[in-house]
Design an enzyme around this catalytic site. Sequence first.
Site, PDB file in Angstrom:
ATOM      1  N   ARG A  77       0.732  -1.088  -0.043  1.00  0.00           N
ATOM      2  CA  ARG A  77      -0.065   0.158   0.013  1.00  0.00           C
ATOM      3  C   ARG A  77       0.913   1.341  -0.021  1.00  0.00           C
ATOM      4  O   ARG A  77       1.682   1.427   1.002  1.00  0.00           O
ATOM      5  CB  ARG A  77      -0.845  -0.097   1.050  1.00  0.00           C
ATOM      6  CG  ARG A  77      -1.651   1.208   1.327  1.00  0.00           C
ATOM      7  CD  ARG A  77      -2.908   1.261   2.483  1.00  0.00           C
ATOM      8  NE  ARG A  77      -3.536   2.268   2.605  1.00  0.00           N
ATOM      9  CZ  ARG A  77      -3.260   3.520   3.653  1.00  0.00           C
ATOM     10  NH1 ARG A  77      -2.516   3.169   4.506  1.00  0.00           N
ATOM     11  NH2 ARG A  77      -3.999   4.655   3.264  1.00  0.00           N
TER      12      ARG A  77
ATOM     13  N   HIS B 279      -3.056  10.825   0.271  1.00  0.00           N
ATOM     14  CA  HIS B 279      -2.707  10.528   1.523  1.00  0.00           C
ATOM     15  C   HIS B 279      -2.010  11.916   2.044  1.00  0.00           C
ATOM     16  O   HIS B 279      -0.856  12.017   2.140  1.00  0.00           O
ATOM     17  CB  HIS B 279      -1.797   9.524   1.380  1.00  0.00           C
ATOM     18  CG  HIS B 279      -1.419   8.908   3.048  1.00  0.00           C
ATOM     19  ND1 HIS B 279      -1.403   7.385   3.340  1.00  0.00           N
ATOM     20  CD2 HIS B 279      -0.995   9.570   4.027  1.00  0.00           C
ATOM     21  CE1 HIS B 279      -1.041   7.333   4.552  1.00  0.00           C
ATOM     22  NE2 HIS B 279      -0.963   8.467   5.030  1.00  0.00           N
TER      23      HIS B 279
ATOM     24  N   GLU C 100      -7.653   8.405   5.870  1.00  0.00           N
ATOM     25  CA  GLU C 100      -7.955   9.023   6.965  1.00  0.00           C
ATOM     26  C   GLU C 100      -8.555  10.576   6.674  1.00  0.00           C
ATOM     27  O   GLU C 100      -7.856  11.472   7.277  1.00  0.00           O
ATOM     28  CB  GLU C 100      -6.583   9.116   7.774  1.00  0.00           C
ATOM     29  CG  GLU C 100      -6.095   7.956   8.301  1.00  0.00           C
ATOM     30  CD  GLU C 100      -5.013   7.646   9.359  1.00  0.00           C
ATOM     31  OE1 GLU C 100      -4.674   8.939   9.748  1.00  0.00           O
ATOM     32  OE2 GLU C 100      -4.797   6.725   9.616  1.00  0.00           O
TER      33      GLU C 100
ATOM     34  N   ASN D  12      -7.827   1.720   9.632  1.00  0.00           N
ATOM     35  CA  ASN D  12      -6.174   2.070  10.134  1.00  0.00           C
ATOM     36  C   ASN D  12      -6.407   2.158  11.677  1.00  0.00           C
ATOM     37  O   ASN D  12      -7.518   2.867  12.223  1.00  0.00           O
ATOM     38  CB  ASN D  12      -5.859   3.664   9.650  1.00  0.00           C
ATOM     39  CG  ASN D  12      -5.295   3.378   8.277  1.00  0.00           C
ATOM     40  OD1 ASN D  12      -5.454   2.393   7.623  1.00  0.00           O
ATOM     41  ND2 ASN D  12      -4.764   4.568   7.907  1.00  0.00           N
TER      42      ASN D  12
ATOM     43  N   TYR E  67      -4.713   2.338  15.500  1.00  0.00           N
ATOM     44  CA  TYR E  67      -3.336   2.411  16.334  1.00  0.00           C
ATOM     45  C   TYR E  67      -3.663   2.536  17.854  1.00  0.00           C
ATOM     46  O   TYR E  67      -2.930   1.493  18.591  1.00  0.00           O
ATOM     47  CB  TYR E  67      -2.507   3.737  16.055  1.00  0.00           C
ATOM     48  CG  TYR E  67      -1.929   3.714  14.740  1.00  0.00           C
ATOM     49  CD1 TYR E  67      -0.582   3.089  14.458  1.00  0.00           C
ATOM     50  CD2 TYR E  67      -2.667   4.223  13.617  1.00  0.00           C
ATOM     51  CE1 TYR E  67      -0.204   3.253  13.249  1.00  0.00           C
ATOM     52  CE2 TYR E  67      -2.100   4.122  12.380  1.00  0.00           C
ATOM     53  CZ  TYR E  67      -0.711   3.808  12.231  1.00  0.00           C
ATOM     54  OH  TYR E  67      -0.234   3.508  10.676  1.00  0.00           O
TER      55      TYR E  67
ATOM     56  N   GLU F 236      -3.536  -0.101   8.062  1.00  0.00           N
ATOM     57  CA  GLU F 236      -2.397   0.382   8.905  1.00  0.00           C
ATOM     58  C   GLU F 236      -2.663   0.068  10.077  1.00  0.00           C
ATOM     59  O   GLU F 236      -3.667   0.104  11.080  1.00  0.00           O
ATOM     60  CB  GLU F 236      -2.389   2.133   8.980  1.00  0.00           C
ATOM     61  CG  GLU F 236      -1.834   2.629   7.563  1.00  0.00           C
ATOM     62  CD  GLU F 236      -1.695   4.331   7.612  1.00  0.00           C
ATOM     63  OE1 GLU F 236      -1.460   4.780   8.870  1.00  0.00           O
ATOM     64  OE2 GLU F 236      -1.945   4.869   6.589  1.00  0.00           O
TER      65      GLU F 236
HETATM   66  C1  FCB Z   1      -1.515   7.647  10.148  1.00  0.00           C
HETATM   67  C2  FCB Z   1      -1.136   8.209   8.939  1.00  0.00           C
HETATM   68  C3  FCB Z   1       0.196   7.497   8.436  1.00  0.00           C
HETATM   69  C4  FCB Z   1       1.314   7.330   9.552  1.00  0.00           C
HETATM   70  C5  FCB Z   1       0.664   6.710  10.803  1.00  0.00           C
HETATM   71  C6  FCB Z   1       1.640   6.502  12.088  1.00  0.00           C
HETATM   72  O1  FCB Z   1      -2.406   8.439  10.962  1.00  0.00           O
HETATM   73  O2  FCB Z   1      -1.857   7.565   7.970  1.00  0.00           O
HETATM   74  O3  FCB Z   1       0.729   8.341   7.461  1.00  0.00           O
HETATM   75  O4  FCB Z   1       1.714   8.586   9.999  1.00  0.00           O
HETATM   76  O5  FCB Z   1      -0.538   7.455  11.054  1.00  0.00           O
END
Ligand code: FCB
Length: 449
Positions: A82, A126, A171, A296, A298, A355
């Site tokens: 990607r 992006h 995002e 995505n 985290y 992600e």
């Molecule tokens: C996300 C982004 C990516 C990267 C990660 C850590 O929000 O999409 O580009 O910066 O965080």
Amino acid sequence: MSRYLDLARRFPKGFAWGFGTSSYQIEGATKEDGRGESIWDRFATIPGKTHRGENGEPGTDSYHRWREDIAVLKELGATAYRFSIAWPRILPDGTGAVNPKGLAWYERFVDALLEAGIEPFPTLYHWDLPQRLEDRGGWPARDTALAFSDYAGVMLGALGDRVTHWSTLNEPLCSAWLGYLHGSMAPGIQDAQAAFSASHHLLLGHGLAVQAARSIAPKAQMGIVLNVGPGMPASDSDEDREAVRRHDASDSGWFHDPIYFGRYPQEVIDAAGITMPIQANDLATISARLDWHGLNYYFPAKIGNDPHGAGLKTTWDHIDGPKTDMGWGMNAGVMRDFLIKLKNHWKAPKIYITENGSAWPDSIASDGKIHDPQREAYLIDHLTAAAEAIEAGVDLRGYFGWSLLDNYEWAYGYDKRFGYAYVDYATQKRTIKESGRAFADLIKVARAG
Ligand code: FCB
């Protein structure tokens, strides 16, 4: 042989194993071959906006070292990659004349990926908006959505015969809320009305691009990549639980509801006191059928009730416990639950985790290796959660680790390292980290089925 044999076997054959990057974070060469200026080039010149004033130069110099990147992908055993296409390379002014050198670069790159047996998953946007479009109003202006759709048409026309899986936006939450509300990302504006207008025009641009893509390349599989930070209540109180519901409405709800239900959460509009620039048919365009959904994920967020606060009257913080080098809390179970919510609540089509990953303060040890057990633990926890989601019936088709390489982490500059391959920025040498080796072993077992 992988230490994670049992985990690897929980993934179906044909599951996509990939890594992610984005154009501005890796390419460098910001002034080469006719590329136009982007909002990140400009934003980084504003004192104090990025770590040490760093910008996308040199990135990982991938504009020149893309063969090395493909070699790293191969060594990791990736079946998919990607990456994103830099709009200002294709249309330096955002609209108008196509820059043939920019287009040729991506054509050659995609051909090389295909030759290597790696499926390209390009993202059209992006975050690197052509500065010329920002000068004309940026995402708060409706014309930017139309320009995005034209740009999407150019790319689908050029690569639609070779590329199947496309995503429109990465995002939009960050583009709108961080770019135009908090001002912590490009273009660095702090204006609620601008942010809400931007969110609508981003989604409209997505919908128009999906329409354009389907008429140009009928076999294209169109998706969008949405990030979420689901709330966890700060305490067991009913008030905090209710605050989580309000937070989720402005976080995932704001972007998922229009896509899947064709409406925005009204309580968020009311709390923000803004006007949405919605025109007839916009929501039908935005909620056009998707072929796939990119998640995505985290971190979750610790949310509390704040009766005296503004807007949605919530407090936001990272959850308690250990943090990554970004200061981000960790909880993989929240990702599993969100995947299940995507299936049950929004009825998302096939899903890819586009992600997921973590930053740690890596360095090269005296044995020449990068020992990063925390990144490996984070990966294993989240892959376990992904396997649990599959077992709960979620149609999960792939996982992309963020990131292939250490790279330019936006406002954090080169200070934060997310890569499975370490980059020595002085030499641009790539070295696969120990977590990357463990991941590659796992992928090998999973691919063998
Ligand atoms: C996300 C982004 C990516 C990267 C990660 C850590 O929000 O999409 O580009 O910066 O965080």
